[in-house]
Design a protein around this motif. Structure first.
Motif, mmCIF file in Angstrom:
data_model
loop_
_atom_site.group_PDB
_atom_site.id
_atom_site.type_symbol
_atom_site.label_atom_id
_atom_site.label_comp_id
_atom_site.label_asym_id
_atom_site.label_seq_id
_atom_site.Cartn_x
_atom_site.Cartn_y
_atom_site.Cartn_z
ATOM 1 N N ASN A 144 -5.837 8.342 8.994
ATOM 2 C CA ASN A 144 -6.223 9.400 8.513
ATOM 3 C C ASN A 144 -6.287 9.489 6.912
ATOM 4 O OD1 ASN A 144 -5.727 12.292 7.082
ATOM 5 N ND2 ASN A 144 -6.362 12.930 9.118
ATOM 6 N N VAL A 145 -7.237 9.200 6.291
ATOM 7 C CA VAL A 145 -7.238 8.954 4.846
ATOM 8 C C VAL A 145 -6.563 9.957 4.001
ATOM 9 C CG1 VAL A 145 -8.830 8.468 2.875
ATOM 10 C CG2 VAL A 145 -9.384 7.532 5.111
ATOM 11 N N LYS A 146 -6.835 11.150 4.162
ATOM 12 C CA LYS A 146 -6.279 12.255 3.789
ATOM 13 C C LYS A 146 -4.691 12.256 3.633
ATOM 14 C CE LYS A 146 -6.524 17.241 2.805
ATOM 15 N NZ LYS A 146 -7.260 18.280 2.772
ATOM 16 N N ARG A 147 -4.431 11.796 4.843
ATOM 17 C CA ARG A 147 -2.755 11.798 4.881
ATOM 18 C C ARG A 147 -2.211 10.484 4.213
ATOM 19 N NH1 ARG A 147 -2.162 11.002 10.537
ATOM 20 N NH2 ARG A 147 -2.607 13.138 10.592
ATOM 21 N N GLU A 148 -2.838 9.446 4.255
ATOM 22 C CA GLU A 148 -2.542 7.982 3.495
ATOM 23 C C GLU A 148 -2.336 8.343 2.091
ATOM 24 O OE1 GLU A 148 -1.195 5.880 5.012
ATOM 25 O OE2 GLU A 148 -1.176 6.851 7.047
ATOM 26 N N ILE A 149 -3.180 9.172 1.433
ATOM 27 C CA ILE A 149 -3.429 9.528 -0.048
ATOM 28 C C ILE A 149 -2.570 10.563 -0.556
ATOM 29 C CG2 ILE A 149 -5.553 8.009 -0.196
ATOM 30 C CD1 ILE A 149 -6.938 10.783 -0.754
ATOM 31 N N GLY A 150 -2.051 10.990 0.537
ATOM 32 C CA GLY A 150 -1.051 12.263 -0.163
ATOM 33 C C GLY A 150 -1.453 13.404 0.129
ATOM 34 N N GLY A 151 -2.408 13.638 0.772
ATOM 35 C CA GLY A 151 -2.897 15.195 1.032
ATOM 36 C C GLY A 151 -4.095 15.423 0.019
ATOM 37 N N PHE A 152 -4.504 14.769 -0.659
ATOM 38 C CA PHE A 152 -5.511 14.942 -1.987
ATOM 39 C C PHE A 152 -6.999 14.953 -1.069
ATOM 40 C CE2 PHE A 152 -2.252 13.035 -4.295
ATOM 41 C CZ PHE A 152 -1.919 14.146 -5.022
ATOM 42 N N ASP A 153 -7.863 15.743 -1.522
ATOM 43 C CA ASP A 153 -9.243 15.712 -0.978
ATOM 44 C C ASP A 153 -10.309 14.604 -1.676
ATOM 45 O OD1 ASP A 153 -9.801 17.168 -3.375
ATOM 46 O OD2 ASP A 153 -10.599 18.924 -2.349
ATOM 47 N N PHE A 154 -9.705 14.055 -2.516
ATOM 48 C CA PHE A 154 -10.317 12.890 -3.432
ATOM 49 C C PHE A 154 -9.790 11.753 -3.306
ATOM 50 C CE2 PHE A 154 -12.408 10.775 -6.861
ATOM 51 C CZ PHE A 154 -13.538 10.921 -6.917
ATOM 52 N N ALA A 155 -10.526 10.474 -2.913
ATOM 53 C CA ALA A 155 -9.617 9.230 -3.136
ATOM 54 C C ALA A 155 -10.226 8.504 -4.375
ATOM 55 C CB ALA A 155 -9.941 8.451 -1.602
ATOM 56 N N GLY A 156 -9.427 8.472 -5.185
ATOM 57 C CA GLY A 156 -10.237 8.068 -6.498
ATOM 58 C C GLY A 156 -9.619 6.771 -6.984
ATOM 59 N N SER A 157 -7.969 6.379 -6.598
ATOM 60 C CA SER A 157 -7.581 5.277 -7.137
ATOM 61 C C SER A 157 -7.767 3.983 -6.153
ATOM 62 C CB SER A 157 -6.351 5.596 -7.484
ATOM 63 O OG SER A 157 -5.418 5.587 -6.310
ATOM 64 N N ARG A 158 -7.621 2.918 -6.881
ATOM 65 C CA ARG A 158 -7.615 1.833 -6.477
ATOM 66 C C ARG A 158 -6.387 1.536 -5.610
ATOM 67 N NH1 ARG A 158 -10.546 -2.828 -6.369
ATOM 68 N NH2 ARG A 158 -12.214 -2.267 -7.784
ATOM 69 N N GLY A 159 -5.310 2.076 -6.157
ATOM 70 C CA GLY A 159 -4.027 1.866 -5.329
ATOM 71 C C GLY A 159 -4.108 2.619 -4.149
ATOM 72 N N SER A 160 -4.749 3.925 -3.898
ATOM 73 C CA SER A 160 -4.821 4.593 -2.798
ATOM 74 C C SER A 160 -5.527 3.499 -1.631
ATOM 75 C CB SER A 160 -5.558 5.671 -2.906
ATOM 76 O OG SER A 160 -4.732 6.647 -3.426
ATOM 77 N N GLY A 161 -6.619 2.923 -2.123
ATOM 78 C CA GLY A 161 -7.223 2.087 -1.423
ATOM 79 C C GLY A 161 -6.484 1.027 -1.013
ATOM 80 N N GLU A 162 -5.800 0.421 -1.921
ATOM 81 C CA GLU A 162 -4.649 -0.837 -1.509
ATOM 82 C C GLU A 162 -3.996 -0.504 -0.591
ATOM 83 O OE1 GLU A 162 -1.806 -4.109 -3.748
ATOM 84 O OE2 GLU A 162 -2.273 -2.249 -4.775
ATOM 85 N N ILE A 163 -3.050 0.603 -0.378
ATOM 86 C CA ILE A 163 -2.170 1.163 0.769
ATOM 87 C C ILE A 163 -2.961 1.204 1.964
ATOM 88 C CG2 ILE A 163 -1.087 3.423 1.296
ATOM 89 C CD1 ILE A 163 -0.386 3.887 -1.514
#
Length: 100
Positions: free
Chosen positions: A6-25
């Motif tokens: 679940n992308v939203k859960r993995e990026i901390g609950g945000f509704d926009f995945a904007g950082s390279r760091g989030s993608g790396e995780i």
């Protein structure tokens, strides 16, 4: 076997995945699963948008490092809106041109 991320859960609950760091995780979670031969479903439910950097960190890096065959039919995308799909498709297309 298929693992759902679940992308939203993995990026901390945000509704926009904007950082390279989030993608790396996410990429670091996906790689060992794919290496085992299993499939991964990326669930974009609740995500309104992503950046090209985020998509590149997942899709682009895999394609440039291992070729499109590494993720083809093994990395599935669900609940992604049209804009998210367009960005992913752009990154995939660009990255395929950059492989050896």
């Amino acid at each position: 076997m298929s693992v759902v991320i679940n992308v939203k859960r993995e990026i901390g609950g945000f509704d926009f995945a904007g950082s390279r760091g989030s993608g790396e995780i996410i990429r670091k979670k996906i790689k060992p699963i794919l290496d085992e031969g299993d499939k991964v479903t990326l669930d974009f439910v609740g995500i309104n948008g992503i950046t090209q950097s985020f998509a590149d960190e997942i899709f682009g890096i895999f394609i440039r490092a291992f070729g499109v065959g590494y993720i083809k039919d093994k990395l599935l995308i669900v609940n992604a809106n049209e804009n998210i799909r367009k960005i992913i498709n752009f990154v995939v297309s660009y990255s395929k041109k950059r492989t050896a």
